[in-house]
Design an enzyme around this catalytic site. Structure first.
Site, short mmCIF file in Angstrom:
data_model
loop_
_atom_site.label_atom_id
_atom_site.label_comp_id
_atom_site.label_asym_id
_atom_site.label_seq_id
_atom_site.Cartn_x
_atom_site.Cartn_y
_atom_site.Cartn_z
CG ASP A 35 6.01 13.21 9.82
OD1 ASP A 35 5.96 14.51 9.27
OD2 ASP A 35 6.09 12.04 9.27
CD GLN A 92 8.64 0.54 -0.42
OE1 GLN A 92 8.96 1.14 -1.43
NE2 GLN A 92 9.06 -0.74 -0.41
CB THR A 104 7.09 -2.09 3.19
OG1 THR A 104 8.31 -1.73 3.02
CG2 THR A 104 6.01 -2.31 2.15
CG LEU A 126 -2.01 -1.06 1.27
CD1 LEU A 126 -2.81 -0.95 2.66
CD2 LEU A 126 -2.96 -0.97 0.29
#
Length: 745
Positions: free
Chosen positions: A539, A422, A427, A420
């Site tokens: 983030d 990385q 991953t 889906l």
């Protein structure tokens, strides 16, 4: 007979045409295969008729002594050409900036490189920054656009470690595949004023990894170096091997004993001589047989004879010797009766060993398997996870501990078609469990010990979160070679895709965008104020916000998140985040607070309102950074001009301005001037209710607001055992009595 006579001239004519086409694509004997000290093998060449096409032209400049080769008509100096690896070594200039004792710039050089037909090797090169008061940006383009940044700092030359590029005096990182053009710029935080005595300059360059080893002397002496070697990958054309073979006249693998393989860095293909042959596969007679018998180590000369044949060799026993089961030697022949006696004794001893040793073998296998599981458990941070859970003094539990076999079956043995996405920490695969439930399985990087802490951090963070707008952790497995996390599967992709994909953005109405912003703000406010220990995401960006089929927002990727002790309001950490979304105050001070998430969220909403990339060097300089561009548009009263056209209408101008003003407050430079995430969430929730139902009676948003203000707190326990195939029971869930949350913690 007459028909055969008619067809024969046609066959001869066709054969002659093919031979002529092959000959036309080959260099003649007058072609030079060197330029100075550099070999120039075909398909490269220095004159017309000596190269495959213009991409392979090498300009040999005789004004140098010895002559120097350059790529095409550029100033790119070629150092070496490799046929077998499909690589060119070239020189690449260094970007630098230097300052005098008064802190004034002495010189400032940027570095740029543009390749017309080839790509910069992502496996052989490193983006490197050297300095003690230095930061640099790299901008790349090609098959994809790429932007990244690094900084290098140090207070004293004694703190620098030779050979280490971990951020102290030197930083390094890899570049992605598919990049054909680079632009490097370098700058200083404080004009090197505090470190000038041992580091007056900062440097940035892309260099062949094996060609550069950092030394503390580079902080002063690198100013005298203008360039470093760099590796680029070359390939023929832009077709795959399968497509290229359809036209044999233009197919580049001319040698009979050669094969074709596809480029892994950009389009095109390359050729190599088959096993047992060497030479130039691009020439019609370029691959010749290797005489392995010339190598004295091919066979044991004392007991064997080497036999070379076309494409290989073998070894046969000399007279008086016989095979001993080894390809590299033979043994002297023995008396047959003696051989029988030895064989009989060996058989009896072997039979005795088999009976007595079978159960030992089984026991050893079980013990080996147990040790392997224990090894993986420790390697993947199991002990660290247990210690952190104990230190939290709370009860935490994932729903299930999955076995290796379950997850391999769910992902079809981690098939590439199930990938889906990385990211920096691993991953993510799509998986289907036996009960037909679709899940997302995150597989951390193999043997990357530096990522274990982030992996354990994500487990600790997610086990404390129970919110409908945060991706739910379903389980994990630590007793495999790489740690695995299992999440709920979110069906509708990322918010980034819906904003920047034109076919998707048209269906993203103003109501949906406001709903997504409100739900994301609610999730972040929950992390900051409603968990047992406050969590800073660190983030926040549109690629980390997922959407389901109903456009409900789901905040994801907690690998970089931090837990904030209740007695602290900020943490000093190594700066981590994504350029464009990164809080400038955090970037310059390394002081992480909850207001850093507020800034990043403000950038996401600006992205939602404008439909623009947060950082783009294709826009004018004043518009490159979306956050700064958005704030200036508000100040200059030209907000409507930069908003997404599809969402602006006469009925929602005031709503758009109200949300934009809220974004402007989130993007203030000083964190203490920004609102809290709770205040942002409450304002957006109120606006979303009014937009959804002007009379304020929408049950859905009333329920969401109530959930945010009075959200239940759920506690979980994780019990990581040795056997990954076992399961643990579900925790009990305690709903606390709802009560309003004020601005205090």
């Amino acid at each position: 007979m007459a028909l055969h006579a008619m067809l024969l001239p046609q066959k001869l004519l066709l054969g002659a045409f093919i031979l002529a086409a092959i000959a036309a694509s080959q260099p003649d004997s007058s072609c030079y295969d060197t330029c100075g000290n550099v070999s120039v093998p075909y398909p490269f060449g220095t004159t017309d008729g000596c190269y495959l096409d213009l991409a392979f032209l090498i300009t040999c400049n005789d004004s140098f002594e010895p002559p120097k080769p350059f790529l095409g008509s550029s100033n790119i100096d070629v150092l070496d050409i490799s046929l077998s690896d499909g690589e060119l070594r070239i020189t690449n200039f260094i970007a630098s900036d230097c300052y005098n004792e008064s802190g004034l710039p002495v010189h400032d050089f940027y570095s740029d490189l543009t390749l017309e037909d080839f790509f910069i090797s992502y496996t052989r090169n490193k983006f490197t920054v050297v300095g003690c008061d230095t930061y640099a940006f790299i901008y790349g383009s090609g098959v994809q656009n790429y932007t990244s940044g690094l900084d290098a700092r140090c207070d004293h030359i004694d703190s620098v470690v030779n050979g280490s590029c971990s951020g102290i005096g030197c930083s390094q990182t890899s570049i992605p595949k598919g990049i054909s053009s680079l632009y490097l710029s370098v700058n200083s935080y404080k004009n090197h004023s505090a470190v000038r005595s041992f580091n007056p300059c900062g440097f940035a360059f892309v260099v062949e990894a094996e060609a550069y080893n950092f030394s503390s002397s580079d902080l002063q002496q690198l100013e005298n170096t203008k360039s470093f070697p760099m590796v680029i990958d070359w390939a023929v054309g832009n077709e795959t091997c399968e497509d290229a073979k359809k036209n044999m006249t233009s197919y580049a693998c001319k040698a009979e004993d050669s094969y074709c393989y596809n480029s892994t860095n950009g389009p095109g293909y390359r050729c190599n001589c088959s096993t047992g042959f060497h030479g130039n596969p691009y020439l019609s007679d370029g691959c010749t047989d290797i005489d392995e018998c010339k190598n004295p180590e091919s066979c044991d000369n004392k007991t064997q004879i080497c036999n070379n044949f076309f494409g290989g060799f073998n070894c046969s026993c000399r007279k008086g010797y016989e095979e001993d089961g080894s390809e590299k030697s033979c043994r002297a022949k023995e008396n047959q009766s003696r051989v029988i006696i030895i064989a009989l004794g060996f058989s009896i001893g072997l039979l005795a060993l088999v009976v007595g040793g079978s159960w030992i073998s089984c026991a050893l296998k079980r013990r080996k398997l147990l040790k392997l599981k224990q090894k993986f458990f420790k390697q993947n941070g199991g002990l660290m996870l247990q210690q952190k859970i104990t230190s939290q003094r709370g009860s935490m539990e994932t729903d299930k501990i999955f076995s290796t076999e379950e997850l391999e079956k769910a992902t079809n043995n981690y098939d590439k078609s199930r990938v889906l996405g990385q990211g920096g920490y691993g991953t993510v695969y799509k998986g289907v469990l036996p009960n037909k439930k679709v899940v997302a399985i995150k597989k951390s990087k193999i043997n990357d010990k530096s990522q274990i802490e982030q992996f354990i951090n994500e487990v600790i963070v997610l086990t404390q979160i129970n919110h409908k707008n945060v991706v739910k952790l379903l389980g994990c497995c630590l007793e495999t070679e790489v740690p695995l996390l299992v999440y709920e599967f979110i069906t509708n992709g990322t918010l980034y895709d819906h904003i920047h994909n034109k076919s998707l953005s048209s269906s993203l109405s103003w109501e949906k965008r406001l709903k997504i912003a409100a739900e994301t703000a609610g999730a972040l406010a929950y992390l900051h104020f409603s968990t047992s220990m406050p969590i800073i995401h660190r983030d926040v960006k549109s690629t980390n916000i997922l959407l389901d089929d109903n456009y409900m927002a789901k905040v994801s990727d907690f690998g970089a998140s931090k837990l904030i002790p209740l007695d602290k309001t900020q943490l000093t950490t190594l700066v981590q985040g994504t350029f464009g979304y990164l809080d400038p105050e955090y970037f310059h001070t390394s002081q992480l607070t909850e207001k850093s998430d507020v800034y990043s969220f403000g950038v996401v909403v600006a992205e939602l309102l404008t439909g623009k990339e947060v950082l783009s060097f294709n826009r004018p300089e004043s518009e490159r950074n979306l956050a700064m561009y958005f704030i200036s548009a508000i100040k200059e009263d030209r907000l409507v001009q930069i908003l997404e056209d599809d969402i602006v209408n006469e009925g929602n101008i005031e709503e758009l301005k109200e949300v934009s003003n809220l974004v402007g407050r989130c993007l203030r430079v000083r964190g203490e001037d920004r609102p809290t995430m709770k205040e942002v969430a409450m304002e957006l929730e109120g606006l979303a209710v009014m937009v959804k139902h002007p009379w304020g009676e929408d049950d859905l948003y009333t329920e969401e607001a109530e959930y945010f203000l009075n959200g239940p707190r759920h506690s979980f326990n994780i019990d990581i055992g040795i056997d990954c195939s076992s399961t643990v029971g579900y925790s009990s869930i305690t709903n606390q009595v709802p009560k309003p949350i004020d601005d205090g913690r």
